[in-house]
Structure formats: C-alpha cells, structure tokens
Motif scaffolding. Structure first.
Motif, PDB file in Angstrom:
ATOM      1  N   UNK A  53       0.816  -1.019  -0.072  1.00  0.00           N
ATOM      2  CA  UNK A  53       0.133   0.002  -0.099  1.00  0.00           C
ATOM      3  C   UNK A  53       0.989   1.169   0.101  1.00  0.00           C
ATOM      4  N   UNK A  54       2.098   1.156   0.384  1.00  0.00           N
ATOM      5  CA  UNK A  54       3.088   2.266   0.446  1.00  0.00           C
ATOM      6  C   UNK A  54       3.731   2.364  -1.052  1.00  0.00           C
ATOM      7  N   UNK A  55       3.425   1.727  -1.868  1.00  0.00           N
ATOM      8  CA  UNK A  55       3.874   1.675  -3.038  1.00  0.00           C
ATOM      9  C   UNK A  55       5.406   1.241  -3.003  1.00  0.00           C
ATOM     10  N   UNK A  56       5.670   0.574  -2.344  1.00  0.00           N
ATOM     11  CA  UNK A  56       7.035   0.157  -2.147  1.00  0.00           C
ATOM     12  C   UNK A  56       7.789  -0.186  -3.198  1.00  0.00           C
ATOM     13  N   UNK A  57       7.279  -0.735  -4.261  1.00  0.00           N
ATOM     14  CA  UNK A  57       7.869  -1.135  -5.527  1.00  0.00           C
ATOM     15  C   UNK A  57       7.989  -0.122  -6.371  1.00  0.00           C
ATOM     16  N   UNK A  58       7.434   0.828  -5.979  1.00  0.00           N
ATOM     17  CA  UNK A  58       7.649   2.206  -7.031  1.00  0.00           C
ATOM     18  C   UNK A  58       8.474   3.459  -6.201  1.00  0.00           C
ATOM     19  N   UNK A  59       9.051   3.010  -5.315  1.00  0.00           N
ATOM     20  CA  UNK A  59       9.976   4.163  -4.592  1.00  0.00           C
ATOM     21  C   UNK A  59      11.384   3.560  -4.391  1.00  0.00           C
TER      22      UNK A  59
END
Length: 321
Positions: A53-59
């Motif tokens: 949900x934290x968009x961890x794959x996009x940061x």
C-alpha cells in the motif's frame, strides 16, 4: 534480542500505510506525519510501513528507509512499527537491507514470501532460502507477508508450521482469503501464544478474529480505520453480536469496490475525510474516473452511516482533535 511485537490478548488493527506524494511526486513526509496522528486517533495498535500500500515497489531504496524512519520518529514508541525488508537480488542483499531497515528503529522486519522462491519452485526451495535468511539476519525479529507482488505465495499449513518451529518468525500477515486455510494456520499458532497473526482480507474480519487472529491488517484501514478498530474490539463480544454481523456484511459489500484503482481510491477517500493527501500515485498513474469517484462517494455516505449506527467518532471529530 528477539522481541514480542504485541504481547497482550487485545485484538488490534494495524494499517498498511499509504504513501502521500507532493506535486513533484516526491514522498511528502509532512503529510505522513499527519496520517500517523490520524491513524493513532482512530485507535490503531501498530503500523505496517513500507508495504504494498506504501507503493514500496515504486519508490527507491533510500526512500523506503527515509519513509520508514520518519514513521518511527512520528510514532515515538506509542505503538509497534513493522516494515518490509526483503529487497535485493540475492538472499545476501535481502539480509543486508533487512539490517538497514531494522536500524531505523522498527520492531520487526517483514519478509515477502514471494521473494524467497520463484513461482515454479517448490516449498523445499522456499524453506531452504528462509533458513539462509534467518541465519544471515542474526536475531532481528522477523515477520512474513503473503504479498500479492511479485506473485502471491500462500504458505500451506505444513510450511507455516515449519516456519513457526524455527522460532524466528513473530509476525504473519495472511492473504489466504479462504477461511479454511486461515483456520488451519490459526490452529498451529495456538502452540505459540506470543505469535502475531493478522488477516489481510476484510471480509474475513469477524471470523478470523473469532478464530483467534491477533487482529486485522487490511487496506480498508486506509479508508475507515476507526471502523476496523471497532470490529477488532467487538468481533468476539457477545453483547455486540448482531452489530458485528451487520457491520461485517457492510464491509464485505464494499470491499471489492475500494480495491478498484487502489491506492488512488484510498487517497481520494482520505481527501473526502479532510486529510491533505493529494491524488498522486506512482503505482496507479491514471486518474480516477467519474464513475469511480461516484462509487467512493457512495461508500463515504455508507461509512458515515456505520459510524452513526455504532456510535463511532467520525472524521471531523478526529481531525479537530
């Protein structure tokens, strides 16, 4: 030293935190601070930072560390914080990043099950790689997460038992969805009283909590965390049996809808609640359609109705406090 994440018998809701971005699509730490206080005011008993949900794959790696450290600094020990640490090409890389993110001050590092065996590899490979990871991470408290990305690796009861028996895992976020699988794992947890088992599937809330799950950790907490806190507090309360059944039917009804265009849907919903979250996402690049907004507007009205019926403080009361 291995530590217990949440040791008492109280049921707990642990949100999977979204990441707010500024107009330049950079992580907006000021809004993260606001969100932390909002979740805490809603009654959450922990945080899962640096998650899907934290968009961890996009940061970036640096952003993952900075974001997690900021959450820890904002929480100030009021509740435990966990975060994903299994990033890197090799097991050694994953172990190194686990050490780095643990040094931010979190209480446990969560490992994604799909990071330790390819989709076509056996459970023997998975357990062997877990064993190597456990060895390389010394005594850092670890958890597991059956994350949908890179692919969803659901642990069988047999694999789950092997992991429990390793005495290295203290936390598990389950995405089995099927209650039969959830029940099989919870039966095994009974022999490990300090183990923390969280169901990620909101439609399972009432049943999972009644079967012995420590709590819930679902995306619905990024829409109406105080409602999920109420469910955790009351699922096993015989005096609230009818209210719990009614709320569960409502949560189940809207659950597929809030998943559409997520996490943008959550950011839109939080905006409606008065929080300064922009409709900017790296994971979902498209804007919400008018129909999606209309659907979320309807869920917002339902949420207000839930709060009124169950006497749960609503958004304005949380934000004003």
């Amino acid at each position: 030293m291995k530590m217990n994440i949440m040791s008492n018998n109280e049921k707990k809701f642990v949100p999977v935190m979204i990441t707010p971005f500024n107009l330049k699509a950079k992580v907006d730490l000021d809004v993260v601070s606001v969100l932390v206080e909002f979740y805490l005011a809603a009654g959450v008993k922990g945080f899962f930072a640096n998650c899907l949900s934290s968009e961890m794959f996009s940061i970036s790696e640096d952003e993952r560390l900075e974001l997690t450290k900021h959450v820890v600094d904002c929480v100030k020990g009021r509740v435990p914080v966990v975060a994903t640490g299994s990033f890197g090409l090799t097991i050694e890389d994953k172990a190194e990043f686990t050490k780095q993110i643990y040094d931010t001050g979190i209480d446990a590092v969560v490992l994604i099950t799909g990071h330790y065996a390819k989709v076509d590899e056996s459970d023997d490979v998975l357990l062997r790689n877990f064993g190597k990871m456990f060895h390389l991470t010394d005594d850092i408290p670890l958890g597991l997460y059956e994350c949908p990305a890179p692919y969803k690796r659901i642990l069988s009861a047999e694999v789950f038992k092997a992991v429990l028996d390793s005495n290295r895992i203290t936390y598990h976020k389950d995405t089995s969805i099927e209650l039969k699988q959830v029940k099989a794992k919870l039966e095994l947890v009974k022999g490990h009283p300090e183990f923390e088992f969280y169901d990620a599937h909101t439609p399972n809330s009432m049943s999972s909590l009644q079967m012995g799950a420590k709590g819930m950790s679902s995306i619905s907490g990024n829409f109406y965390p105080e409602v999920m806190v109420w469910m955790c507090d009351n699922a096993s309360n015989p005096d609230k049996h009818e209210e719990v059944k009614w709320l569960q039917s409502e949560l189940t009804r809207v659950d597929p809808l809030i998943h559409e265009a997520y996490p943008m849907s959550a950011k839109y919903f939080l905006q409606k609640r008065g929080l300064p979250v922009r409709l900017i996402s790296r994971a979902h690049v498209l804007q919400l359609t008018p129909q999606q907004k209309e659907t979320l507007d309807g869920i917002y009205k339902s949420y207000l109705g839930w709060c009124e019926r169950l006497n749960i403080p609503t958004a304005k009361e949380f934000i004003s406090n």
